[in-house]
Design an enzyme around this catalytic site. Structure first.
Site, short mmCIF file in Angstrom:
data_model
loop_
_atom_site.label_atom_id
_atom_site.label_comp_id
_atom_site.label_asym_id
_atom_site.label_seq_id
_atom_site.Cartn_x
_atom_site.Cartn_y
_atom_site.Cartn_z
N GLU A 143 9.81 1.89 3.27
CA GLU A 143 10.60 0.67 3.52
C GLU A 143 10.22 0.05 4.86
OE1 GLU A 143 12.39 -0.65 1.21
OE2 GLU A 143 12.04 1.07 -0.08
N ASP A 147 2.88 2.12 0.49
CA ASP A 147 2.59 3.55 0.34
C ASP A 147 1.58 4.01 1.38
OD1 ASP A 147 4.28 3.95 -1.77
OD2 ASP A 147 2.74 3.80 -3.32
ZN LIG Z 1 8.40 -0.61 -2.22
#
Ligand SMILES: [Zn+2]
Length: 478
Positions: free
Chosen positions: A127, A195
């Site tokens: 996030e 990621d």
């Molecule tokens: Zn995401």
């Protein structure tokens, strides 16, 4: 009411939507990227809605823990100047969401599902990456001219959902926002980038970077059982085999690193578990955990047991367990705060006050102790003492809106109306609500008490906030 958070998670994960009456003027966003200030203001306007929702939790201990964890990750990221606020949403769904301006919501369901602190940190770092990579601002820039109208339509839809969850889908459709909605989900590129960047941040911050892949694999396995009702996180952050494979291959090259969980992680998890379940269920859970030695931390399980015993009003037993816990963790501010809550709940205000006074000597910066002690003082009609406590802390925490709220409560109890409204104005200002802050200052002017100096100070502050409001308006028109 959960619906609004779900819709927010679904739509606003990437969308700097402006909600509520204070719909900010976005100007022509197609012409330029959003400034960080504009992003922050949008985030603040969404936060005003979220703070009013019952699932929003302002528990000082969990919030401070989440911010400590979050800032550990932020410090390891490339853009460590970006301001962040991490907050708790009481919702059993496994989810987390980032909003413009660095506001990151973390569901209690995620904290309880994570089996290690590194797993939780893995999701939070993803996030954080959405924010530092400015995915929201970048997507908004792609929305072209229709954006302001679409944002307004969505704001209406979300507000309608708030009044009546049943009509939310209809309202979104009626708003003609379906095309917008499809544009709002994170793209695969954004997911991949979050990621990748999140992984680097997780590793650099000293967590077990393998945990990210582990957590996502477990979620994917669970999804098979959910069928149509996939966990919220997967709906807002589509998880593909490709993403998991990427995570695994990144983690593959790393040496194995065992990272112990912090005690605060364990304690706050127990706190959430004890508060979220039905009191008797929570009690049974921690009794079993301690009885069968099924725990990651015995102290945390006992902390949960005491919390559950307080909820079931079993004060005698709670007191005994608390003594055992205090011996195991003699220097824990969280255990001191629990002790204060125990005495307060069981009606021993004298012992509660003594606990807070002693604890604040060792942990003067622990917000929960200050808030709880001030409330106890207010309840026992010692508003003057409470005010002294709050004002001594305000010198060090000038941005703490809850401290100003407490200050206002103290003034109200003392019958000082000008000072009460002035304190409320400062509280609203701290959460970015300049308009309401100005209203409070106007009430302060009309209050009819306060001396000449206090009145001039209110006048000066009013001029300051009005020119700030004017400046904001001009900036938005640019
Ligand atoms: Zn995401």
């Amino acid at each position: 009411m959960k619906t609004i958070i779900r819709i927010l998670a679904l739509l606003l994960c990437v969308l700097p939507a402006a909600l509520g009456q204070g719909l900010p003027d976005l100007g022509d966003v197609s012409q330029s990227d959003m400034s960080p200030q504009m992003e922050r203001r949008l985030g603040e306007s969404i936060m005003r809605e979220i703070r009013a929702d019952p699932t929003y939790s302002d528990d000082a201990e969990v919030t401070d823990y989440l911010n400590t964890l979050g800032y550990k990750l932020v410090a390891a990221s490339a853009d460590s100047r970006q301001e962040f606020n991490f907050f708790l949403i009481t919702d059993p769904q496994v989810n987390a969401f980032a909003m413009p301006g660095g506001f990151v919501g973390i569901n209690s369901g995620l904290i309880l599902t994570a089996q290690s602190e590194s797993e939780l940190a893995g999701v939070v770092s993803h996030e954080v990456a959405h924010v530092t990579q400015r995915h929201m601002a970048r997507m908004l820039a792609q929305q072209k001219q229709s954006t302001v109208t679409s944002l307004a339509a969505l704001a209406v839809a979300v507000l309608a959902a708030r009044a009546n969850p049943q009509i939310s889908q209809a309202a979104i459709a009626a708003a003609g926002a379906s095309s917008v909605q499809s544009a709002l989900n994170y793209t695969r590129d954004h997911e991949r980038e979050a990621d990748r960047v999140g992984f680097q941040v997780l590793d650099k911050a000293g967590f077990d970077a393998q945990a990210m892949a582990l957590f996502f694999e477990r979620m994917q396995r669970a999804t098979r059982f959910y069928e149509t009702n996939a966990p919220a996180y997967l709906r807002t952050h589509p998880l593909t085999y490709e993403r998991i494979a990427d995570m695994q291959s990144r983690a593959h090259g790393l040496p194995y690193r065992q990272v112990p969980d912090s005690l605060d992680f364990q304690l706050m998890r127990a706190k959430i578990k004890a508060a979220q379940d039905k009191p008797e269920d929570a009690l049974a859970f921690f009794e079993e955990s301690l009885g069968e030695r099924k725990y990651l931390s015995e102290a945390a399980s006992r902390y949960g047991l005491v919390s559950a015993l307080i909820r079931t009003k079993a004060y005698a037993r709670a007191g005994r367990e608390l003594q055992t816990l205090r011996k195991a963790l003699p220097d824990s501010a969280a255990v001191d705060a629990l002790t204060g809550r125990y005495y307060t709940a069981s009606g021993d205000i004298g012992a509660a006050s003594q606990t807070y006074r002693d604890a604040l000597k060792s942990h003067p910066g622990y917000r929960a102790l200050v808030y709880d002690y001030a409330e106890v003082l207010l309840r026992s009609r010692q508003a003057g003492e409470a005010l002294k406590l709050v004002e001594s802390r305000l010198q060090y925490s000038v941005s703490d809106y809850r401290m100003y709220e407490l200050q206002a409560k103290c003034y109200a109890a003392l019958g000082r109306r000008l000072a009460q409204h002035r304190a409320l104005a400062e509280s609203y200002y701290r959460v970015g609500n300049v308009k309401t802050a100005i209203e409070q200052l106007l009430l302060a002017q009309k209050s009819g008490d306060g001396d000449f100096y206090q009145q001039s100070s209110v006048d000066a502050r009013l001029r300051e906030l009005r020119s700030l409001e004017e400046e904001t308006r001009r900036e938005s028109r640019k």
